[in-house]
Write a protein that holds these residues in place. Structure first.
Motif, mmCIF file in Angstrom:
data_model
loop_
_atom_site.group_PDB
_atom_site.id
_atom_site.type_symbol
_atom_site.label_atom_id
_atom_site.label_comp_id
_atom_site.label_asym_id
_atom_site.label_seq_id
_atom_site.Cartn_x
_atom_site.Cartn_y
_atom_site.Cartn_z
ATOM 1 N N THR A 129 0.849 -1.186 0.000
ATOM 2 C CA THR A 129 0.000 0.000 0.000
ATOM 3 C C THR A 129 0.885 1.236 0.000
ATOM 4 O OG1 THR A 129 -0.050 0.152 2.410
ATOM 5 C CG2 THR A 129 -1.725 -1.247 1.348
ATOM 6 N N GLN A 130 0.271 2.384 -0.298
ATOM 7 C CA GLN A 130 1.033 3.626 -0.240
ATOM 8 C C GLN A 130 1.581 3.865 1.161
ATOM 9 O OE1 GLN A 130 1.766 4.186 -3.642
ATOM 10 N NE2 GLN A 130 1.973 6.198 -2.684
ATOM 11 N N VAL B 286 -7.253 6.285 -12.726
ATOM 12 C CA VAL B 286 -6.263 5.614 -11.875
ATOM 13 C C VAL B 286 -4.871 6.102 -12.257
ATOM 14 C CG1 VAL B 286 -5.319 3.384 -11.170
ATOM 15 C CG2 VAL B 286 -7.744 3.589 -11.750
ATOM 16 N N ARG B 287 -4.068 6.454 -11.272
ATOM 17 C CA ARG B 287 -2.669 6.829 -11.537
ATOM 18 C C ARG B 287 -1.772 5.685 -11.103
ATOM 19 N NH1 ARG B 287 -0.856 12.563 -9.607
ATOM 20 N NH2 ARG B 287 -1.805 11.981 -7.612
ATOM 21 N N SER C 58 0.052 10.340 1.670
ATOM 22 C CA SER C 58 -1.219 11.035 1.419
ATOM 23 C C SER C 58 -1.627 11.033 -0.053
ATOM 24 C CB SER C 58 -1.106 12.488 1.903
ATOM 25 O OG SER C 58 -0.069 13.166 1.213
ATOM 26 N N LEU C 59 -0.890 10.303 -0.875
ATOM 27 C CA LEU C 59 -1.117 10.325 -2.312
ATOM 28 C C LEU C 59 -2.414 9.610 -2.686
ATOM 29 C CD1 LEU C 59 0.172 11.140 -5.048
ATOM 30 C CD2 LEU C 59 1.257 8.876 -5.075
ATOM 31 N N SER C 60 -3.276 10.301 -3.417
ATOM 32 C CA SER C 60 -4.516 9.711 -3.910
ATOM 33 C C SER C 60 -4.297 9.218 -5.329
ATOM 34 C CB SER C 60 -5.645 10.751 -3.879
ATOM 35 O OG SER C 60 -6.826 10.214 -4.427
ATOM 36 N N LEU C 61 -4.510 7.930 -5.541
ATOM 37 C CA LEU C 61 -4.216 7.321 -6.833
ATOM 38 C C LEU C 61 -5.469 6.987 -7.648
ATOM 39 C CD1 LEU C 61 -1.306 4.938 -5.811
ATOM 40 C CD2 LEU C 61 -1.151 7.155 -6.943
ATOM 41 N N GLU C 62 -6.649 7.233 -7.082
ATOM 42 C CA GLU C 62 -7.876 6.950 -7.810
ATOM 43 C C GLU C 62 -8.881 8.082 -7.618
ATOM 44 O OE1 GLU C 62 -9.608 3.159 -7.048
ATOM 45 O OE2 GLU C 62 -7.801 2.037 -7.599
ATOM 46 N N GLU C 63 -9.605 8.389 -8.674
ATOM 47 C CA GLU C 63 -10.623 9.434 -8.619
ATOM 48 C C GLU C 63 -11.759 9.052 -9.559
ATOM 49 O OE1 GLU C 63 -11.242 14.106 -9.996
ATOM 50 O OE2 GLU C 63 -9.253 13.163 -10.108
ATOM 51 N N THR C 64 -12.987 9.145 -9.088
ATOM 52 C CA THR C 64 -14.150 8.877 -9.930
ATOM 53 C C THR C 64 -14.720 10.199 -10.435
ATOM 54 O OG1 THR C 64 -14.711 6.850 -8.726
ATOM 55 C CG2 THR C 64 -16.464 7.876 -10.013
ATOM 56 N N ARG C 65 -14.901 10.282 -11.764
ATOM 57 C CA ARG C 65 -15.421 11.500 -12.380
ATOM 58 C C ARG C 65 -16.711 11.172 -13.130
ATOM 59 N NH1 ARG C 65 -9.879 13.843 -15.231
ATOM 60 N NH2 ARG C 65 -8.557 13.774 -13.344
#
Length: 474
Positions: A63-64, A139-140, A121-128
């Motif tokens: 995990t991060q 997804v990054r 604290s890195l966010s690697l996923e975002e729903t748009r």
């Protein structure tokens, strides 16, 4: 004591495939003081293979938060070695120990710690939501195997400015430092082994240009991160372009020091060493091109000349030393050649010689009455040489400042900070300081034009190590 006979590949110490070695020369004496292993193509192949395998190993499954914890331990391990590392770099490249203590001793752990916090604290996923219905999951992901090719002038921070964000993003790294500063690069390997970085995540193999070229064009590499000369950067950029491979290129500079009419010359003089001559002038962002108003030209020339003439030149391991030797005999001769050219083009006000004693020293040198078009005003000398050019008004000053192939650093001197800020906005450069110059860890650093592509440091320094994937959903 300092000998490093093996390379660090796949988490283990490995004999170089062809047994190639290099004698590291102490800059202050001109004498060998250690031997290092040098990588060849076979070693590069092994390191890239290890880095590719590590992408699908434990590192990718962490995990991060877990990666951040290891990075934090890595930062602490680098910090624990700061005193010895700083002294080692000083012996390798001649950097005064007072500066090396900060940039080669403290900075590596500090920068790594910063990226450990970002990783946590890195966010690697975002729903748009989509305007046509459904949504997209953005997804990054790690870009993959990173070829980090680094120079000898600031070997520790310039390496960690690549290693730390790459690891924070979940990438794996093959670090290729130059032979001149091969020894200190192994500090990263020592720290990685100590904290249990999974095998193959970080590989350290010093090598020459051929090894670097093989690494840059290796089919197993996904991204190149390079700091070095503009000439080498152009070659790497051409290779990356042909392969459609992303590359971050932090290259040379010929930065301006614009002295406004209302400048405090005592402050200019007090900051001259750290702004214009750090690391004996072997600094890509050094503001070596001084622009002075005609109304105060004689004052500026006198202030710069007297300050440079009084600099303490000597043993770089002595904390009282302000200017030490250059990295090599070849670099000494290169700088001396520029000085010889300068004598025919401008007025020498101090320095200009090569001391007749061991080590690769050059006297701190100032040229006045320098035409902005001449070679010593346009080409990166990479030594303790300053040039002073007069200007009539601020419009001419800005025109002169921007009349350069480079655009990496710069500084503006003004008693009115808002006035200085206004001038700084008009300078075409990746970075500019007002009444000082200092890289800030949380702000992007990089250049424009012949000074390179991309940015390091800050959150922006993490972005090149991630790629975006869109997953469309109803």
């Amino acid at each position: 004591m300092y000998d490093r006979p093996r390379l660090f590949i796949d988490g283990d110490w490995t004999d170089p495939a062809k047994g190639t070695t290099y004698e590291v020369i102490e800059a202050a004496t001109g004498e060998p003081f250690a031997t290092t292993a040098l990588a060849t193509a076979e070693d590069v192949d092994a390191a890239v293979a290890a880095a590719r395998a590590a992408l699908s190993g434990p590192w990718s499954r962490m995990t991060q938060a877990e990666r951040a914890e290891i990075l934090g331990a890595f930062a602490a391990a680098l910090g624990a070695r700061r005193k010895e590392t700083a002294a080692l770099v000083t012996r390798e490249n001649g950097m005064p120990i007072s500066l090396s203590h900060v940039v080669n001793g403290i900075a590596p752990g500090f920068i790594t710690g910063y990226y450990a916090e970002l990783a946590a604290s890195l966010s690697l996923e975002e729903t748009r939501p989509s305007p046509t219905g459904g949504n997209t999951l953005v997804v990054r992901e790690p870009v993959g195997v990173v070829a980090a090719v680094t120079p000898w002038n600031y070997p520790q921070p310039l390496a960690v400015m690549k290693i730390a964000p790459a690891l924070a993003a979940g990438c794996t790294v093959v670090l290729k430092p130059p032979p001149e500063t091969a020894l200190d690069a192994f500090v990263f390997a020592d720290a990685a082994a100590e904290v249990g970085l999974p095998p193959g995540v970080l590989n350290v193999l010093p090598g020459d240009r051929d090894a670097g070229a093989h690494l840059v064009e290796h089919p197993g590499v996904d991204k190149v991160a390079f700091t070095g000369s503009t000439g080498a950067g152009r070659a790497i950029g051409a290779t990356a372009g042909r392969l459609l491979r992303p590359a971050t290129l932090e290259l040379g500079g010929k930065s301006v020091s614009l002295v406004a009419e209302d400048a405090d010359l005592e402050l200019v003089a007090a900051k001259l060493l750290e702004v214009s001559l750090p690391n004996n002038g072997q600094t890509c962002h050094a503001a070596t091109r001084i622009l002075a108003p005609r109304s105060r030209y004689a004052e500026v020339v006198e202030a710069v000349t007297s300050t440079v003439a009084a600099l303490r030149v000597g043993d770089p391991l002595d904390r009282a030393t302000q200017v030490g030797p250059l990295v090599s005999h070849a670099q000494q001769q290169r700088v001396a050649d520029y000085i010889r050219q300068g004598r025919d083009l401008a007025r020498l006000t101090t320095g200009g010689g090569v001391p007749d004693h061991p080590g690769w020293y050059v006297e701190p040198t100032v040229f006045a009455d320098v035409d902005n078009d001449c070679v010593i005003a346009q080409e990166e000398i990479f030594g303790p040489v300053l040039v002073i050019t007069p200007y009539a008004d601020e419009d001419e000053a800005i025109a002169l400042a921007n009349d350069s192939d480079y655009g990496l650093g710069g500084v503006v001197w003004s008693a009115d900070e808002e006035h200085g800020l206004a001038l700084a906005r008009r300078i075409s450069s990746g970075t500019v300081g007002v009444n000082h110059y200092e890289l800030h860890i949380n702000a992007p650093f990089g250049g424009v034009r012949s000074s390179g592509l991309g940015r390091e440091l800050g959150p922006e320094g993490l972005d090149p190590y991630l790629v975006a994937k869109s997953i469309y959903r109803r």
